[in-house]
Design a protein around this motif. Structure first.
Motif, PDB file in Angstrom:
ATOM      1  N   LYS A  92     -55.824  24.340  60.802  1.00  0.00           N
ATOM      2  CA  LYS A  92     -55.983  23.073  60.080  1.00  0.00           C
ATOM      3  C   LYS A  92     -55.251  21.899  60.737  1.00  0.00           C
ATOM      4  N   LYS A 137     -49.070  25.501  52.029  1.00  0.00           N
ATOM      5  CA  LYS A 137     -50.097  26.466  52.480  1.00  0.00           C
ATOM      6  C   LYS A 137     -50.007  26.638  53.987  1.00  0.00           C
ATOM      7  N   GLY A 141     -55.487  29.474  57.440  1.00  0.00           N
ATOM      8  CA  GLY A 141     -55.621  30.126  56.136  1.00  0.00           C
ATOM      9  C   GLY A 141     -57.046  30.010  55.647  1.00  0.00           C
ATOM     10  N   ALA A 142     -57.389  30.850  54.678  1.00  0.00           N
ATOM     11  CA  ALA A 142     -58.716  30.787  54.064  1.00  0.00           C
ATOM     12  C   ALA A 142     -58.606  31.422  52.688  1.00  0.00           C
ATOM     13  N   GLY A 143     -59.549  31.059  51.831  1.00  0.00           N
ATOM     14  CA  GLY A 143     -59.635  31.704  50.524  1.00  0.00           C
ATOM     15  C   GLY A 143     -58.410  31.487  49.641  1.00  0.00           C
ATOM     16  N   SER A 144     -57.655  30.425  49.888  1.00  0.00           N
ATOM     17  CA  SER A 144     -56.436  30.084  49.129  1.00  0.00           C
ATOM     18  C   SER A 144     -55.315  31.093  49.318  1.00  0.00           C
ATOM     19  N   GLN A 175     -48.713  19.106  51.231  1.00  0.00           N
ATOM     20  CA  GLN A 175     -49.601  18.033  50.772  1.00  0.00           C
ATOM     21  C   GLN A 175     -49.238  17.689  49.328  1.00  0.00           C
ATOM     22  N   PRO A 176     -49.403  16.415  48.945  1.00  0.00           N
ATOM     23  CA  PRO A 176     -49.307  16.135  47.509  1.00  0.00           C
ATOM     24  C   PRO A 176     -50.435  16.879  46.805  1.00  0.00           C
ATOM     25  N   LEU A 178     -53.388  16.908  44.618  1.00  0.00           N
ATOM     26  CA  LEU A 178     -54.284  15.873  44.088  1.00  0.00           C
ATOM     27  C   LEU A 178     -54.796  16.336  42.720  1.00  0.00           C
ATOM     28  N   GLU A 186     -63.306  20.082  43.311  1.00  0.00           N
ATOM     29  CA  GLU A 186     -63.553  19.544  44.643  1.00  0.00           C
ATOM     30  C   GLU A 186     -65.052  19.602  44.904  1.00  0.00           C
ATOM     31  N   LEU A 205     -58.193  25.812  42.145  1.00  0.00           N
ATOM     32  CA  LEU A 205     -57.882  27.212  42.489  1.00  0.00           C
ATOM     33  C   LEU A 205     -56.404  27.556  42.368  1.00  0.00           C
ATOM     34  N   GLU A 271     -60.738  19.940  53.625  1.00  0.00           N
ATOM     35  CA  GLU A 271     -61.015  20.986  54.603  1.00  0.00           C
ATOM     36  C   GLU A 271     -62.406  20.761  55.192  1.00  0.00           C
TER      37      GLU A 271
HETATM   38  N1  LIG Z   1     -53.536  19.028  48.224  1.00  0.00           N
HETATM   39  C1  LIG Z   1     -54.209  19.722  47.304  1.00  0.00           C
HETATM   40  N2  LIG Z   1     -54.458  19.178  46.079  1.00  0.00           N
HETATM   41  C2  LIG Z   1     -55.136  19.876  45.136  1.00  0.00           C
HETATM   42  N3  LIG Z   1     -55.594  21.136  45.314  1.00  0.00           N
HETATM   43  C3  LIG Z   1     -55.369  21.706  46.507  1.00  0.00           C
HETATM   44  C4  LIG Z   1     -54.691  21.045  47.564  1.00  0.00           C
HETATM   45  N4  LIG Z   1     -54.620  21.878  48.616  1.00  0.00           N
HETATM   46  C5  LIG Z   1     -55.230  23.008  48.244  1.00  0.00           C
HETATM   47  N5  LIG Z   1     -55.682  22.924  46.977  1.00  0.00           N
HETATM   48  C6  LIG Z   1     -56.393  23.967  46.227  1.00  0.00           C
HETATM   49  O1  LIG Z   1     -56.272  25.173  46.948  1.00  0.00           O
HETATM   50  C7  LIG Z   1     -57.550  25.613  47.429  1.00  0.00           C
HETATM   51  C8  LIG Z   1     -57.410  26.176  48.844  1.00  0.00           C
HETATM   52  O2  LIG Z   1     -56.926  25.197  49.730  1.00  0.00           O
HETATM   53  P1  LIG Z   1     -57.712  24.805  51.051  1.00  0.00           P
HETATM   54  O3  LIG Z   1     -56.980  23.674  51.684  1.00  0.00           O
HETATM   55  O4  LIG Z   1     -59.143  24.584  50.749  1.00  0.00           O
HETATM   56  O5  LIG Z   1     -57.500  26.085  51.974  1.00  0.00           O
HETATM   57  P2  LIG Z   1     -58.380  27.417  52.191  1.00  0.00           P
HETATM   58  O6  LIG Z   1     -59.646  27.293  51.368  1.00  0.00           O
HETATM   59  O7  LIG Z   1     -58.667  27.403  53.645  1.00  0.00           O
HETATM   60  O8  LIG Z   1     -57.494  28.521  51.759  1.00  0.00           O
HETATM   61  C9  LIG Z   1     -58.456  24.394  47.312  1.00  0.00           C
HETATM   62  O9  LIG Z   1     -59.783  24.796  47.105  1.00  0.00           O
HETATM   63  C10 LIG Z   1     -57.876  23.655  46.113  1.00  0.00           C
HETATM   64  O10 LIG Z   1     -58.331  24.200  44.871  1.00  0.00           O
END
Ligand SMILES: Nc1ncnc2c1ncn2[C@@H]1O[C@H](COP(=O)(O)OP(=O)(O)O)[C@@H](O)[C@H]1O
Ligand SMILES: [Mg+2]
Length: 306
Positions: A92, A137, A141-144, A175-176, A178, A186, A205, A271
């Motif tokens: 990322k 995070k 990474g993937a899938g949270s 990250q803040p 959101l 999203e 998530l 993402e």
């Molecule tokens: N800065 C953020 N603000 C709000 N929700 C977030 C944020 N970062 C991650 N999330 C939540 O976590 C999930 C996974 O984060 P993401 O950045 O999409 O990584 P990945 O899907 O690759 O694991 C997102 O779908 C969202 O629900």
């Protein structure tokens, strides 16, 4: 008949909701399609005219092994998306590159294992005085997995989380949080060969006070969504910038752009998924057939070129 491999992982095949609709659509499009796991050493990849990444979702903790496998396949078949795209997109840090190109991304601070001294959480929180919560995070990474949300007073737990990632030689991201995601979710926009196909809403998530998911990916709440004009315009901008970054001559076979609105209501890139995105075929009638038709054209083009 052209032969296509759909790539999953031994641990993920049963979790991929896109596989069955895609297999059916490929059959209708006259493609002989086989599901194979990237981590199955018995597969001969040169037997396929194209190898399409679908759900190799366990690569995040063995990225170099996965990229080595991608390199191997790309010398023997047509890897989709192509190797340089996968290399660029599985980390990322690409968000920082896109931000430099003027794309509005979710504000991100990277913390690297080799940083000395480490940037402090206090400094990050001071930069975001209005954020009630923030996210830690991994950059790969993937899938949270390994992602968690914290309130401002959970600095200790968050610092431990960051330390755990760094000790495993993984870069961390701050990250803040959101908060609009809690209400509006999203938006994920799917593009095939650079053209918008469909979009979905994904519910939030990261739960408060809950550790990261133990599963290969967190359970997702998905519904169909018509994206806003601003979201479509931003997604186009993201794809144009990404294409420039990877010096691609032709449009990306598939792309997913995930957006969340910030506190001012502006859509921001969370993402960009060019490696192994779920494409949510089951939530958009005709989308799997649209994709399979494009794959059939791609396979015909690779056959006439070779
Ligand atoms: N800065 C953020 N603000 C709000 N929700 C977030 C944020 N970062 C991650 N999330 C939540 O976590 C999930 C996974 O984060 P993401 O950045 O999409 O990584 P990945 O899907 O690759 O694991 C997102 O779908 C969202 O629900
Ligand atoms: Mg995501």
């Amino acid at each position: 008949m052209p032969r296509l491999a759909l790539v999953t992982a031994i641990a993920a095949a049963a979790l991929d909701d896109d596989l069955v609709p895609l297999l059916d659509a490929c059959a209708r499009a006259g493609i002989a399609t086989h599901v194979r796991a990237w981590d199955d050493p018995t597969v001969t990849w040169s037997r396929f005219d194209a190898v399409l990444l679908r759900s190799p979702w366990d690569y995040t903790e063995r990225l170099s092994e996965f990229l080595g496998w991608c390199r191997h396949v790309s010398t023997r078949s047509n890897l989709l998306n192509p190797l340089p795209v996968v290399v660029w997109n599985t980390d990322k840090h690409y968000l920082a590159t896109l931000a430099d190109l003027g794309v509005p991304v979710v504000a991100t601070r990277f913390v690297e294992p080799e940083m000395e001294p480490l940037p402090t959480l206090q400094a990050f929180l001071a930069e975001h005085p209005d954020a009630a919560e923030f996210v830690v995070k991994p950059a790969v990474g993937a899938g949270s997995r390994d992602a968690q949300r914290y309130s401002r007073d959970q600095e200790f737990a968050a610092a431990n989380h960051i330390a755990r990632l760094l000790e495993a030689d993984r870069s961390a991201m701050l990250q803040p949080y959101l908060a609009s995601v809690d209400r509006d979710g999203e938006t994920a926009l799917m593009f095939f060969e650079g053209r918008f196909s469909h979009a979905i809403r994904k519910g939030p998530l990261l739960q408060r006070d809950e550790g990261p998911t133990e599963h290969l990916f967190a359970a997702e709440e998905i519904t169909a969504r018509i994206p806003g004009k601003d979201e479509l315009a931003l997604a186009d901008k993201v794809l144009a910038a990404a294409t420039e970054c990877v010096h691609l001559q032709s449009p990306l076979t598939y792309a997913r752009v995930d957006l969340i609105r910030d506190d001012d209501g502006h859509a921001r890139l969370l993402e960009l998924e060019l490696c192994e995105p779920s494409l949510f075929f089951l939530h958009a009638a005709g989308s799997a057939d649209r994709f399979a038709t494009l794959m059939a054209d791609t396979l015909r083009r690779s056959a006439s070129a070779s």
